[in-house]
Design a protein around this motif. Sequence first.
Motif, PDB file in Angstrom:
ATOM      1  N   SER A   1     -13.056   9.659  -7.430  1.00 49.40           N
ATOM      2  CA  SER A   1     -11.896   9.661  -6.527  1.00 49.40           C
ATOM      3  C   SER A   1     -12.021   8.547  -5.494  1.00 49.40           C
ATOM      4  O   SER A   1     -11.029   7.898  -5.139  1.00 49.40           O
ATOM      5  N   ILE A   2     -13.233   8.322  -5.012  1.00 48.50           N
ATOM      6  CA  ILE A   2     -13.466   7.244  -4.045  1.00 48.50           C
ATOM      7  C   ILE A   2     -13.169   5.888  -4.669  1.00 48.50           C
ATOM      8  O   ILE A   2     -12.522   5.027  -4.063  1.00 48.50           O
ATOM      9  N   VAL A   3     -13.626   5.696  -5.903  1.00 51.06           N
ATOM     10  CA  VAL A   3     -13.385   4.413  -6.588  1.00 51.06           C
ATOM     11  C   VAL A   3     -11.885   4.177  -6.763  1.00 51.06           C
ATOM     12  O   VAL A   3     -11.378   3.084  -6.482  1.00 51.06           O
ATOM     13  N   ALA A   4     -11.167   5.204  -7.230  1.00 48.82           N
ATOM     14  CA  ALA A   4      -9.718   5.061  -7.410  1.00 48.82           C
ATOM     15  C   ALA A   4      -9.033   4.793  -6.073  1.00 48.82           C
ATOM     16  O   ALA A   4      -8.104   3.977  -5.986  1.00 48.82           O
ATOM     17  N   SER A   5      -9.507   5.460  -5.031  1.00 46.76           N
ATOM     18  CA  SER A   5      -8.887   5.304  -3.713  1.00 46.76           C
ATOM     19  C   SER A   5      -9.108   3.914  -3.142  1.00 46.76           C
ATOM     20  O   SER A   5      -8.242   3.376  -2.440  1.00 46.76           O
ATOM     21  N   VAL A   6     -10.259   3.332  -3.409  1.00 46.92           N
ATOM     22  CA  VAL A   6     -10.510   1.958  -2.949  1.00 46.92           C
ATOM     23  C   VAL A   6      -9.472   1.020  -3.542  1.00 46.92           C
ATOM     24  O   VAL A   6      -8.904   0.160  -2.853  1.00 46.92           O
ATOM     25  N   GLY A   7      -9.213   1.170  -4.852  1.00 45.84           N
ATOM     26  CA  GLY A   7      -8.196   0.330  -5.486  1.00 45.84           C
ATOM     27  C   GLY A   7      -6.809   0.576  -4.925  1.00 45.84           C
ATOM     28  O   GLY A   7      -6.076  -0.377  -4.618  1.00 45.84           O
ATOM     29  N   LEU A   8      -6.441   1.845  -4.753  1.00 38.71           N
ATOM     30  CA  LEU A   8      -5.117   2.167  -4.217  1.00 38.71           C
ATOM     31  C   LEU A   8      -4.964   1.702  -2.772  1.00 38.71           C
ATOM     32  O   LEU A   8      -3.880   1.278  -2.359  1.00 38.71           O
ATOM     33  N   SER A   9      -6.048   1.769  -2.007  1.00 34.40           N
ATOM     34  CA  SER A   9      -5.966   1.322  -0.614  1.00 34.40           C
ATOM     35  C   SER A   9      -5.765  -0.184  -0.524  1.00 34.40           C
ATOM     36  O   SER A   9      -5.138  -0.676   0.418  1.00 34.40           O
ATOM     37  N   MET A  10      -6.272  -0.918  -1.513  1.00 36.83           N
ATOM     38  CA  MET A  10      -6.036  -2.366  -1.541  1.00 36.83           C
ATOM     39  C   MET A  10      -4.557  -2.656  -1.776  1.00 36.83           C
ATOM     40  O   MET A  10      -3.980  -3.566  -1.171  1.00 36.83           O
ATOM     41  N   LEU A  11      -3.946  -1.855  -2.627  1.00 38.80           N
ATOM     42  CA  LEU A  11      -2.503  -2.000  -2.838  1.00 38.80           C
ATOM     43  C   LEU A  11      -1.741  -1.614  -1.570  1.00 38.80           C
ATOM     44  O   LEU A  11      -0.802  -2.311  -1.157  1.00 38.80           O
ATOM     45  N   ALA A  12      -2.154  -0.512  -0.946  1.00 41.19           N
ATOM     46  CA  ALA A  12      -1.466  -0.039   0.258  1.00 41.19           C
ATOM     47  C   ALA A  12      -1.600  -1.008   1.424  1.00 41.19           C
ATOM     48  O   ALA A  12      -0.753  -1.020   2.324  1.00 41.19           O
ATOM     49  N   SER A  13      -2.662  -1.828   1.405  1.00 40.43           N
ATOM     50  CA  SER A  13      -2.871  -2.758   2.518  1.00 40.43           C
ATOM     51  C   SER A  13      -1.769  -3.807   2.614  1.00 40.43           C
ATOM     52  O   SER A  13      -1.606  -4.434   3.663  1.00 40.43           O
ATOM     53  N   HIS A  14      -0.989  -3.970   1.552  1.00 42.97           N
ATOM     54  CA  HIS A  14       0.122  -4.924   1.605  1.00 42.97           C
ATOM     55  C   HIS A  14       1.306  -4.350   2.381  1.00 42.97           C
ATOM     56  O   HIS A  14       2.240  -5.077   2.717  1.00 42.97           O
ATOM     57  N   VAL A  15       1.254  -3.049   2.641  1.00 45.27           N
ATOM     58  CA  VAL A  15       2.251  -2.411   3.509  1.00 45.27           C
ATOM     59  C   VAL A  15       1.642  -2.123   4.876  1.00 45.27           C
ATOM     60  O   VAL A  15       2.243  -2.392   5.911  1.00 45.27           O
ATOM     61  N   PHE A  16       0.418  -1.580   4.871  1.00 41.80           N
ATOM     62  CA  PHE A  16      -0.326  -1.297   6.103  1.00 41.80           C
ATOM     63  C   PHE A  16      -1.594  -2.146   6.074  1.00 41.80           C
ATOM     64  O   PHE A  16      -2.567  -1.775   5.409  1.00 41.80           O
ATOM     65  N   PRO A  17      -1.610  -3.286   6.755  1.00 41.26           N
ATOM     66  CA  PRO A  17      -2.760  -4.203   6.687  1.00 41.26           C
ATOM     67  C   PRO A  17      -4.081  -3.511   6.994  1.00 41.26           C
ATOM     68  O   PRO A  17      -4.149  -2.613   7.844  1.00 41.26           O
ATOM     69  N   ASP A  18      -5.121  -3.930   6.283  1.00 41.89           N
ATOM     70  CA  ASP A  18      -6.435  -3.317   6.418  1.00 41.89           C
ATOM     71  C   ASP A  18      -7.171  -3.931   7.603  1.00 41.89           C
ATOM     72  O   ASP A  18      -7.386  -5.138   7.659  1.00 41.89           O
ATOM     73  N   ALA A  19      -7.564  -3.092   8.547  1.00 40.89           N
ATOM     74  CA  ALA A  19      -8.279  -3.566   9.738  1.00 40.89           C
ATOM     75  C   ALA A  19      -9.781  -3.643   9.510  1.00 40.89           C
ATOM     76  O   ALA A  19     -10.542  -3.861  10.449  1.00 40.89           O
ATOM     77  N   GLY A  20     -10.228  -3.459   8.262  1.00 40.96           N
ATOM     78  CA  GLY A  20     -11.650  -3.557   7.958  1.00 40.96           C
ATOM     79  C   GLY A  20     -12.381  -2.232   8.004  1.00 40.96           C
ATOM     80  O   GLY A  20     -13.598  -2.188   7.829  1.00 40.96           O
ATOM     81  N   VAL A  21     -11.661  -1.128   8.231  1.00 44.98           N
ATOM     82  CA  VAL A  21     -12.304   0.188   8.327  1.00 44.98           C
ATOM     83  C   VAL A  21     -11.941   1.095   7.155  1.00 44.98           C
ATOM     84  O   VAL A  21     -12.464   2.203   7.049  1.00 44.98           O
TER      85      VAL A  21
END
Length: 723
Positions: free
Chosen positions: A211-231
């Motif tokens: 689940s963590i691995v899948a979430s890392v990938g999905l969070s990369m996609l989501a960062s194009h809507v909500f930019p990733d602050a590095g956390v």
Amino acid sequence: MTNYPVRMARWSAGHPWRAIAGWFLFVVLCLGAGIAAGSNPATSADFGVGEAGRAEAIARDGGLAQRPVERVLIGNRSGAQGLDRTEGAAVAADVTRRMRALPEVRSVATPVWSKDGRAVRVDVTMKGAELDGKKHVDPLRAQTAQIQKAHPGLRVEETGGPSISQGVDKLRGSDLSRTEMIALPITLLTLLLVFRSVAMATVPLLLALSSIVASVGLSMLASHVFPDAGVGTNIILLIGLAVGVDYTLFYLKREREERARAQGTLSSRALVELAAATSGRAVVLSGLAVAVSSATLYLADDVIFSSIATAAIVVTLVAVVSSLTVLPALLATLGARAERRAARRNKPPAAPKPVRHNALLRLTARRPAAVLAVATVALLALAAPLLGMRLTDMGRETHSRQVQSMHTFDRLGVAFPEVKAAHQVVVRASADRADEVAAALRALAAEAKDDPGMNGTSTLRTSADHRVSSLDLPVPHYVSTRPAQDSLERLRDRYLPDTVGTLGVEAAVTGDVARYADYPEHQKRKLPLIIGALLLVTFAMTVWAFRSVVLGMIGVVLNLLSAGASLGVLTLVFQGSWAEGLLDFDSTGTIGSRVPLFLFVILFGLSMDYQVFVISRIREGVRRGVPARQAVLDGVGSSAGVVTSAAFVMVTVFASFVSLHFIEMKQIGFSLAVAVLLDAFVIRVLILPALMLLLGERSWWPSRGARKASPETEAPRSLMNVG
């Protein structure tokens, strides 16, 4: 048995290998899509809040935004004697020549000698945005290393925002790897003790990790809507391992209970459906509660909390999906194998274990009013230090000295106090008023020249279109100190209004000190809004789940009580110095401004895990006609083991973050570990059952169908008579 968890479990258990293959394909696709799309990191513009943020926006508009700066410090290795002027000048010239030749460098300033003549520094301004410097600092550091090698008798070293940020990122990465090495074995050992089966203990861990691995990938996609602050990755690891194991644990324990109760009369597929009809529903409710609670962080209007919210929502929902899809397939497969082994050995089915009431629960049953009073007073006492909590942002000087650049940072601050921090006054006006603005800024610099909080050489800059002007004022104090904060107040309240303020133009102050001061104030303003939203969400989710206004109010009060107590303990430990040696930190006398908000939101979500699971078990008894008192005792007693195990896993994961070298992450890990301990062993075992025992049937008000059989509990129970 028509609800969605049951229908999904039925299909998954009936087509186990399709479900397992589908899950791992989903994980691969999520990670692959994330890698293909790449991550969208937050920019400097995303981090701005308050007056400092407004000033930075004006500065960017005029091309005067702060740029990444590295400083090369040259001195004797002993530091006790002065640096030879000729030798120092020669080395500084070599630094200047080498740095100017690098494509990453925008400009190199004239070398500056310290007042005592023991050191000389060369300031190197890099190209690009301030946050991008760490990506391109390696060539500069390589040149500094070569110069050091050529002059072994001297100390030639480099520090600055880019090199410190790079070092912090590397240390954070190694810290996270270490926490995984701590948390994973302890989690596996806990699960082995719970299930006494390697296969059953491995399932929750594998599902959590996938689940963590899948979430890392999905969070990369989501960062194009909500930019990733590095956390984002930190939060995915922190929350993902905790909720992933918890949800699977709830499901597994229920399946094993139903297996023991069935005494071999039901197939593995039927047992999985029974678990789905009860714990499956609780997992869905818990996951939705965590996700909705986390979503309130978007109200903070801050890129860091947006990243935290996105990561928490993604990993929680993915963990729920794994529990509802691939977990039933794994359970059906493992259950069928266990049945075949038992048949070959002619081993009779295990007898169901009677519900056991531990000593605390027995005490609560005998004296509910006394237990409620004592436990509540104890939690209020733990919460008392919260009244003295002081919130601040964590300045650069608080970074661990495990980062090599921080040692140079310390020596640089001693030799050149004026580079510890800076104020930036930014003014926007029409181009024809540029000279007037410049004159006012010079007047401001003259007025502040003798101010002990702003001594040093000021720098005045004007944009190419003459619409934006900037005045940089050195501050010889670290941002977290009182003199630095006082100098900001004088600048904003006196010097700026008396000079630029008389022109009627747009002006604001930013810089290191302003950022440090404005961020906590921004959080304090947002905290009531977010807490209010959290209370409303907690109340609404509980009422929706159990059709009880009383339970909704109880949930709100208990969450506030556990959060307040954990923050009180946090304040007691980290604002003082008595626990520094025990937890390996240097107290700043403050709490990180992000910690309380993060704790409230995540704790409110995670508390719903235990609340939904425990009350669901109580509600099952009530709906079967069990007297209210006995239903409370049996529900809490039957869920105590799994809640304790789940809490132990969560505490292990959160406590492992206390070993990190970053004070704010230590505080977050510590406070969450304390909060889960209090929630699992005080709130759910003492206060909640005491309240429900005292309220009796009134706990379910205004629902009139508390004793009416429900399809999700009674229909599966009827299967127990089959065969």
